[in-house]
Design a protein around this motif. Structure first.
Motif, PDB file in Angstrom:
ATOM      1  N   PHE A   1       9.838  -4.522   4.391  1.00  0.00           N
ATOM      2  CA  PHE A   1       9.139  -3.439   3.711  1.00  0.00           C
ATOM      3  C   PHE A   1       9.726  -3.321   2.318  1.00  0.00           C
ATOM      4  CE2 PHE A   1      12.378  -1.471   6.501  1.00  0.00           C
ATOM      5  CZ  PHE A   1      13.197  -0.847   5.563  1.00  0.00           C
ATOM      6  N   SER A   2       9.110  -2.536   1.471  1.00  0.00           N
ATOM      7  CA  SER A   2       9.638  -2.314   0.128  1.00  0.00           C
ATOM      8  C   SER A   2       9.842  -0.828  -0.102  1.00  0.00           C
ATOM      9  CB  SER A   2       8.697  -2.886  -0.930  1.00  0.00           C
ATOM     10  OG  SER A   2       7.460  -2.224  -0.908  1.00  0.00           O
ATOM     11  N   ILE A   3      10.859  -0.528  -0.895  1.00  0.00           N
ATOM     12  CA  ILE A   3      11.123   0.838  -1.347  1.00  0.00           C
ATOM     13  C   ILE A   3      11.409   0.731  -2.831  1.00  0.00           C
ATOM     14  CG2 ILE A   3      12.619   2.866  -1.191  1.00  0.00           C
ATOM     15  CD1 ILE A   3      13.257   2.031   1.693  1.00  0.00           C
ATOM     16  N   GLY A   4      10.611   1.412  -3.636  1.00  0.00           N
ATOM     17  CA  GLY A   4      10.772   1.309  -5.079  1.00  0.00           C
ATOM     18  C   GLY A   4      10.554  -0.126  -5.531  1.00  0.00           C
TER      19      GLY A   4
ATOM     20  N   TYR B   1      13.135  -5.221   1.443  1.00  0.00           N
ATOM     21  CA  TYR B   1      14.083  -5.171   2.559  1.00  0.00           C
ATOM     22  C   TYR B   1      13.557  -6.055   3.685  1.00  0.00           C
ATOM     23  CZ  TYR B   1      16.038  -1.295  -0.007  1.00  0.00           C
ATOM     24  OH  TYR B   1      16.613  -0.539  -1.001  1.00  0.00           O
ATOM     25  N   PHE B   2      14.478  -6.755   4.350  1.00  0.00           N
ATOM     26  CA  PHE B   2      14.086  -7.766   5.327  1.00  0.00           C
ATOM     27  C   PHE B   2      15.163  -7.879   6.391  1.00  0.00           C
ATOM     28  CE2 PHE B   2      14.012 -12.316   6.511  1.00  0.00           C
ATOM     29  CZ  PHE B   2      12.692 -12.455   6.887  1.00  0.00           C
ATOM     30  N   GLY B   3      14.755  -7.969   7.661  1.00  0.00           N
ATOM     31  CA  GLY B   3      15.765  -8.130   8.692  1.00  0.00           C
ATOM     32  C   GLY B   3      15.186  -8.266  10.081  1.00  0.00           C
ATOM     33  N   THR B   4      16.067  -8.243  11.046  1.00  0.00           N
ATOM     34  CA  THR B   4      15.812  -8.479  12.465  1.00  0.00           C
ATOM     35  C   THR B   4      15.234  -9.882  12.643  1.00  0.00           C
ATOM     36  OG1 THR B   4      13.618  -7.423  12.621  1.00  0.00           O
ATOM     37  CG2 THR B   4      15.548  -6.000  12.892  1.00  0.00           C
TER      38      THR B   4
ATOM     39  N   SER C   1       7.250   1.411   4.939  1.00  0.00           N
ATOM     40  CA  SER C   1       7.981   2.448   4.211  1.00  0.00           C
ATOM     41  C   SER C   1       7.042   3.601   3.887  1.00  0.00           C
ATOM     42  CB  SER C   1       8.587   1.894   2.919  1.00  0.00           C
ATOM     43  OG  SER C   1       7.577   1.425   2.059  1.00  0.00           O
ATOM     44  N   ILE C   2       7.646   4.774   3.780  1.00  0.00           N
ATOM     45  CA  ILE C   2       6.957   5.980   3.329  1.00  0.00           C
ATOM     46  C   ILE C   2       7.898   6.633   2.341  1.00  0.00           C
ATOM     47  CG2 ILE C   2       5.999   8.222   3.952  1.00  0.00           C
ATOM     48  CD1 ILE C   2       5.483   7.110   6.769  1.00  0.00           C
ATOM     49  N   GLY C   3       7.446   6.785   1.105  1.00  0.00           N
ATOM     50  CA  GLY C   3       8.297   7.375   0.082  1.00  0.00           C
ATOM     51  C   GLY C   3       9.537   6.525  -0.145  1.00  0.00           C
ATOM     52  N   GLN C   4      10.700   7.140  -0.032  1.00  0.00           N
ATOM     53  CA  GLN C   4      11.965   6.461  -0.284  1.00  0.00           C
ATOM     54  C   GLN C   4      12.705   6.075   0.995  1.00  0.00           C
ATOM     55  OE1 GLN C   4      12.903   5.464  -3.445  1.00  0.00           O
ATOM     56  NE2 GLN C   4      10.793   6.134  -3.784  1.00  0.00           N
ATOM     57  N   LYS C   5      12.002   5.981   2.108  1.00  0.00           N
ATOM     58  CA  LYS C   5      12.615   5.613   3.383  1.00  0.00           C
ATOM     59  C   LYS C   5      11.845   4.449   3.999  1.00  0.00           C
ATOM     60  CE  LYS C   5      15.408   9.229   3.293  1.00  0.00           C
ATOM     61  NZ  LYS C   5      15.424  10.400   4.113  1.00  0.00           N
ATOM     62  N   GLY C   6      12.562   3.616   4.764  1.00  0.00           N
ATOM     63  CA  GLY C   6      11.946   2.518   5.482  1.00  0.00           C
ATOM     64  C   GLY C   6      12.022   2.766   6.978  1.00  0.00           C
TER      65      GLY C   6
ATOM     66  N   TYR D   1      15.468   4.030   7.791  1.00  0.00           N
ATOM     67  CA  TYR D   1      16.524   3.522   6.911  1.00  0.00           C
ATOM     68  C   TYR D   1      16.511   4.303   5.608  1.00  0.00           C
ATOM     69  CZ  TYR D   1      19.317   0.537   3.935  1.00  0.00           C
ATOM     70  OH  TYR D   1      20.290   0.072   3.079  1.00  0.00           O
ATOM     71  N   ASP D   2      17.684   4.785   5.200  1.00  0.00           N
ATOM     72  CA  ASP D   2      17.850   5.494   3.932  1.00  0.00           C
ATOM     73  C   ASP D   2      18.665   4.605   2.996  1.00  0.00           C
ATOM     74  OD1 ASP D   2      18.533   7.105   1.775  1.00  0.00           O
ATOM     75  OD2 ASP D   2      18.942   8.855   3.016  1.00  0.00           O
ATOM     76  N   PRO D   3      18.046   4.049   1.959  1.00  0.00           N
ATOM     77  CA  PRO D   3      18.779   3.147   1.069  1.00  0.00           C
ATOM     78  C   PRO D   3      19.837   3.857   0.215  1.00  0.00           C
ATOM     79  CG  PRO D   3      16.568   3.523   0.215  1.00  0.00           C
ATOM     80  CD  PRO D   3      16.632   4.172   1.578  1.00  0.00           C
ATOM     81  N   LEU D   4      19.727   5.153   0.043  1.00  0.00           N
ATOM     82  CA  LEU D   4      20.718   5.888  -0.747  1.00  0.00           C
ATOM     83  C   LEU D   4      22.063   5.982  -0.013  1.00  0.00           C
ATOM     84  CD1 LEU D   4      18.551   8.761  -2.273  1.00  0.00           C
ATOM     85  CD2 LEU D   4      19.285   6.612  -3.350  1.00  0.00           C
TER      86      LEU D   4
END
Length: 124
Positions: A43-46, A50-53, A92-97, A114-117
């Motif tokens: 998914f993307s944020i900003g 982001y990539f995994g599993t 993602s929704i807003g700033q969360k994945g 997931y919170d990238p902050l």
């Protein structure tokens, strides 16, 4: 580059291409920092991807990575908060994945945020 890895990263790179690049062209980017796999999620944020599993020959994975197109680099982040799995969903929704469901032989119905902050996962 490994064929499986190319397939997985194709989806991510479609979201990460800059609008200013010439149309109808591909530009090689930094190789993924983890192991080649299938059934991974992204998914993307900003401006970051982001990539995994996913699944490789060694089994299901729970690692999680961030791609930064500004410096063309991958950084490993906190492992996914749930059990290792493949064939999950990510968005993602807003700033969360979010990542959830997936798995085999156990089929999961959990969801994680997931919170990238704070680089943390919270079960929802």
């Amino acid at each position: 580059m490994n064929t499986r890895l190319q397939k997985c990263l194709t989806i991510i790179f479609l979201f990460l291409l800059h609008a200013g690049q010439a149309q109808n062209t591909w530009t090689q980017k930094a190789n993924f920092g983890g192991l080649a796999r299938n059934g991974a999620v992204g998914f993307s944020i900003g401006t970051k991807g982001y990539f995994g599993t996913g699944l490789d020959n060694g089994g299901q994975k729970n690692d999680f990575w961030q791609y930064d197109p500004a410096n063309n680099s991958w950084t490993q982040k906190a492992n996914f908060g749930g059990a290792a799995r493949y064939a999950a969903v990510g968005f993602s929704i807003g700033q969360k994945g979010y990542i959830g469901t997936g798995g085999y032989p156990i089929n999961y119905n959990d969801f994680w945020e997931y919170d990238p902050l704070t680089n943390t996962w919270t079960q929802k």
